[in-house]
Design a protein around this motif. Structure first.
Motif, PDB file in Angstrom:
ATOM      1  N   VAL A 153      14.906  72.876  20.377  1.00 57.33           N
ATOM      2  CA  VAL A 153      14.418  71.513  20.573  1.00 57.33           C
ATOM      3  C   VAL A 153      15.488  70.677  21.280  1.00 57.33           C
ATOM      4  CG1 VAL A 153      13.579  69.410  19.461  1.00 57.33           C
ATOM      5  CG2 VAL A 153      12.972  71.650  18.524  1.00 57.33           C
ATOM      6  N   ILE A 154      15.093  69.983  22.348  1.00 57.01           N
ATOM      7  CA  ILE A 154      15.973  69.042  23.041  1.00 57.01           C
ATOM      8  C   ILE A 154      15.508  67.633  22.722  1.00 57.01           C
ATOM      9  CG2 ILE A 154      16.672  68.111  25.294  1.00 57.01           C
ATOM     10  CD1 ILE A 154      16.601  70.898  26.414  1.00 57.01           C
ATOM     11  N   GLY A 155      16.430  66.792  22.301  1.00 59.49           N
ATOM     12  CA  GLY A 155      16.124  65.388  22.060  1.00 59.49           C
ATOM     13  C   GLY A 155      16.455  64.551  23.278  1.00 59.49           C
ATOM     14  N   VAL A 156      15.484  63.799  23.765  1.00 57.46           N
ATOM     15  CA  VAL A 156      15.683  62.932  24.930  1.00 57.46           C
ATOM     16  C   VAL A 156      15.700  61.481  24.453  1.00 57.46           C
ATOM     17  CG1 VAL A 156      14.714  62.120  27.107  1.00 57.46           C
ATOM     18  CG2 VAL A 156      14.623  64.547  26.532  1.00 57.46           C
ATOM     19  N   ILE A 157      16.803  60.786  24.686  1.00 54.21           N
ATOM     20  CA  ILE A 157      16.953  59.380  24.290  1.00 54.21           C
ATOM     21  C   ILE A 157      16.827  58.540  25.552  1.00 54.21           C
ATOM     22  CG2 ILE A 157      18.483  57.691  23.222  1.00 54.21           C
ATOM     23  CD1 ILE A 157      19.773  60.002  21.704  1.00 54.21           C
ATOM     24  N   ASP A 158      15.681  57.852  25.690  1.00 53.02           N
ATOM     25  CA  ASP A 158      15.405  57.187  26.957  1.00 53.02           C
ATOM     26  C   ASP A 158      14.374  56.083  26.733  1.00 53.02           C
ATOM     27  OD1 ASP A 158      14.559  56.883  29.897  1.00 53.02           O
ATOM     28  OD2 ASP A 158      16.098  58.421  30.044  1.00 53.02           O
ATOM     29  N   SER A 159      13.394  55.987  27.634  1.00 50.63           N
ATOM     30  CA  SER A 159      12.407  54.898  27.579  1.00 50.63           C
ATOM     31  C   SER A 159      11.107  55.323  26.911  1.00 50.63           C
ATOM     32  CB  SER A 159      12.121  54.390  29.000  1.00 50.63           C
ATOM     33  OG  SER A 159      11.587  55.426  29.814  1.00 50.63           O
ATOM     34  N   GLY A 160      11.122  56.460  26.213  1.00 48.01           N
ATOM     35  CA  GLY A 160       9.922  56.932  25.534  1.00 48.01           C
ATOM     36  C   GLY A 160       9.307  58.121  26.233  1.00 48.01           C
ATOM     37  N   LEU A 161       8.066  58.463  25.843  1.00 47.32           N
ATOM     38  CA  LEU A 161       7.422  59.668  26.369  1.00 47.32           C
ATOM     39  C   LEU A 161       5.913  59.449  26.423  1.00 47.32           C
ATOM     40  CD1 LEU A 161       7.871  62.653  27.236  1.00 47.32           C
ATOM     41  CD2 LEU A 161       7.536  63.274  24.831  1.00 47.32           C
TER      42      LEU A 161
ATOM     43  N   VAL B 144       7.519  68.027  19.913  1.00 39.85           N
ATOM     44  CA  VAL B 144       7.688  68.150  18.466  1.00 39.85           C
ATOM     45  C   VAL B 144       7.440  66.807  17.788  1.00 39.85           C
ATOM     46  CG1 VAL B 144       9.325  68.757  16.644  1.00 39.85           C
ATOM     47  CG2 VAL B 144       9.301  70.050  18.781  1.00 39.85           C
ATOM     48  N   GLY B 145       7.870  65.717  18.430  1.00 40.07           N
ATOM     49  CA  GLY B 145       7.671  64.400  17.848  1.00 40.07           C
ATOM     50  C   GLY B 145       8.334  63.321  18.672  1.00 40.07           C
ATOM     51  N   SER B 146       7.955  62.067  18.388  1.00 36.55           N
ATOM     52  CA  SER B 146       8.514  60.924  19.105  1.00 36.55           C
ATOM     53  C   SER B 146       8.802  59.801  18.116  1.00 36.55           C
ATOM     54  CB  SER B 146       7.536  60.420  20.176  1.00 36.55           C
ATOM     55  OG  SER B 146       7.285  61.411  21.161  1.00 36.55           O
ATOM     56  N   ILE B 147       9.880  59.053  18.359  1.00 41.06           N
ATOM     57  CA  ILE B 147      10.243  57.926  17.514  1.00 41.06           C
ATOM     58  C   ILE B 147      10.634  56.746  18.393  1.00 41.06           C
ATOM     59  CG2 ILE B 147      11.042  59.362  15.581  1.00 41.06           C
ATOM     60  CD1 ILE B 147      13.923  58.843  16.563  1.00 41.06           C
TER      61      ILE B 147
ATOM     62  N   LEU C  36      10.415  69.613  22.798  1.00 39.23           N
ATOM     63  CA  LEU C  36      10.860  68.270  23.143  1.00 39.23           C
ATOM     64  C   LEU C  36      10.674  67.301  21.985  1.00 39.23           C
ATOM     65  CD1 LEU C  36      11.841  66.821  25.766  1.00 39.23           C
ATOM     66  CD2 LEU C  36       9.456  66.174  26.135  1.00 39.23           C
ATOM     67  N   ALA C  37      11.717  66.495  21.732  1.00 34.11           N
ATOM     68  CA  ALA C  37      11.618  65.354  20.824  1.00 34.11           C
ATOM     69  C   ALA C  37      12.135  64.133  21.563  1.00 34.11           C
ATOM     70  CB  ALA C  37      12.431  65.590  19.552  1.00 34.11           C
ATOM     71  N   SER C  38      11.434  62.996  21.411  1.00 35.73           N
ATOM     72  CA  SER C  38      11.762  61.808  22.202  1.00 35.73           C
ATOM     73  C   SER C  38      12.125  60.642  21.301  1.00 35.73           C
ATOM     74  CB  SER C  38      10.568  61.426  23.082  1.00 35.73           C
ATOM     75  OG  SER C  38      10.718  60.130  23.624  1.00 35.73           O
ATOM     76  N   ALA C  39      13.161  59.886  21.714  1.00 30.74           N
ATOM     77  CA  ALA C  39      13.508  58.630  21.049  1.00 30.74           C
ATOM     78  C   ALA C  39      13.500  57.530  22.099  1.00 30.74           C
ATOM     79  CB  ALA C  39      14.875  58.719  20.394  1.00 30.74           C
ATOM     80  N   ARG C  40      12.621  56.538  21.880  1.00 31.25           N
ATOM     81  CA  ARG C  40      12.600  55.391  22.794  1.00 31.25           C
ATOM     82  C   ARG C  40      13.601  54.357  22.313  1.00 31.25           C
ATOM     83  NH1 ARG C  40       7.526  51.421  24.568  1.00 31.25           N
ATOM     84  NH2 ARG C  40       8.869  49.857  25.580  1.00 31.25           N
TER      85      ARG C  40
END
Length: 251
Positions: free
Chosen positions: A153-161, A172-175, A217-221
């Motif tokens: 799993v790669i966590g992407v910290i950006d503007s969301g997904l 996998v999930g978004s926060i 993929l996991a995303s943090a906005r």
């Protein structure tokens, strides 16, 4: 570094950096040959043939004050014209000083020895291939593996997904950090970065018979619809929460 290893250390300070330096010397003429020329096989000064005309961009080092850069450009321009070369255009900006010339290979060899010149290269060309790729539909995209349960799993910290058919089955999930931001990508930037994380060089992959995805993929906005961080949170605090929550919830 020269004092040797401090007490309690195996090697001297900065050993990995200093120890990697093989030699120190002046910039050589071949060092001024630009990337695009090297891609065409121009690796030596001798590769520029006398009697052949080249249209090239000449960029000077950032010598400091504008008047210094202007004077250096004028002197080089005068020399080019004295050697029957042509000055097609010149530009002197806040930190970039360039000119486009047409000149014989023998003159190019001489210009490569001038200390004030940083690089000599082919003019840049527009990337028309990207425009073609932007017109692709999902039906044109090569097939890709649907089973990604065993991928890391790669966590992407950006503007969301946002939802996307090339990504949907491996999210996998978004926060949102803070939660009030939500998870949708109103800027589009985070979704594009997610594509880089999952596919790497997608343009190269699109020419292959099959797409390869390297992770889930996991995303943090962490930014709002204007691309700004939260007004009430310190950025380090926001980043720590994003990283730790991605780790705890999605691994």
């Amino acid at each position: 570094f020269s004092r040797g290893a401090p007490e309690g250390q195996k090697g001297p300070s900065f050993a990995a950096f200093i120890g990697g330096i093989e030699q120190i010397g002046d910039v050589e003429p071949r060092d001024r040959i630009g990337v695009r020329l090297k891609e065409e096989g121009f690796n030596r000064v001798e590769d520029f043939a006398a009697g052949e005309t080249y249209r090239l961009d000449v960029e000077l080092w950032d010598l400091g004050r504008r008047d210094q850069r202007t004077r250096a450009l004028e002197e080089i321009s005068a020399y080019v014209e004295a050697r029957e070369g042509q000055i097609l255009d010149q530009y002197i900006g806040p930190s970039i000083t360039m000119m486009r010339i047409e000149a014989d290979g023998a003159l190019i060899r001489t210009l490569l020895t001038i200390e004030e010149i940083a690089t000599i290269d082919r003019p840049p060309q527009p990337d028309l291939e990207v425009a073609e790729l932007l017109q692709m539909t999902l039906a044109d995209v090569p097939p890709f593996e649907l089973d990604g349960d065993d991928l890391p799993v790669i966590g992407v910290i950006d503007s969301g997904l946002n939802a996307h058919p090339l990504l949907d089955d491996i999210i996998v999930g978004s926060i949102g950090v803070p939660e009030t931001l939500g998870t949708a990508d109103e800027l589009g930037h985070g979704t594009r970065v997610a594509g880089v994380a999952i596919f790497g060089d997608l343009r190269a992959q699109l020419s292959a018979a099959r797409l390869t995805r390297v992770a889930r993929l996991a995303s943090a906005r962490v930014v709002n619809e204007h691309g700004r961080f939260d007004d009430k949170r310190l950025v380090p605090s926001q980043m720590r929460e994003a990283i730790t929550t991605l780790h705890q919830q999605f691994g």
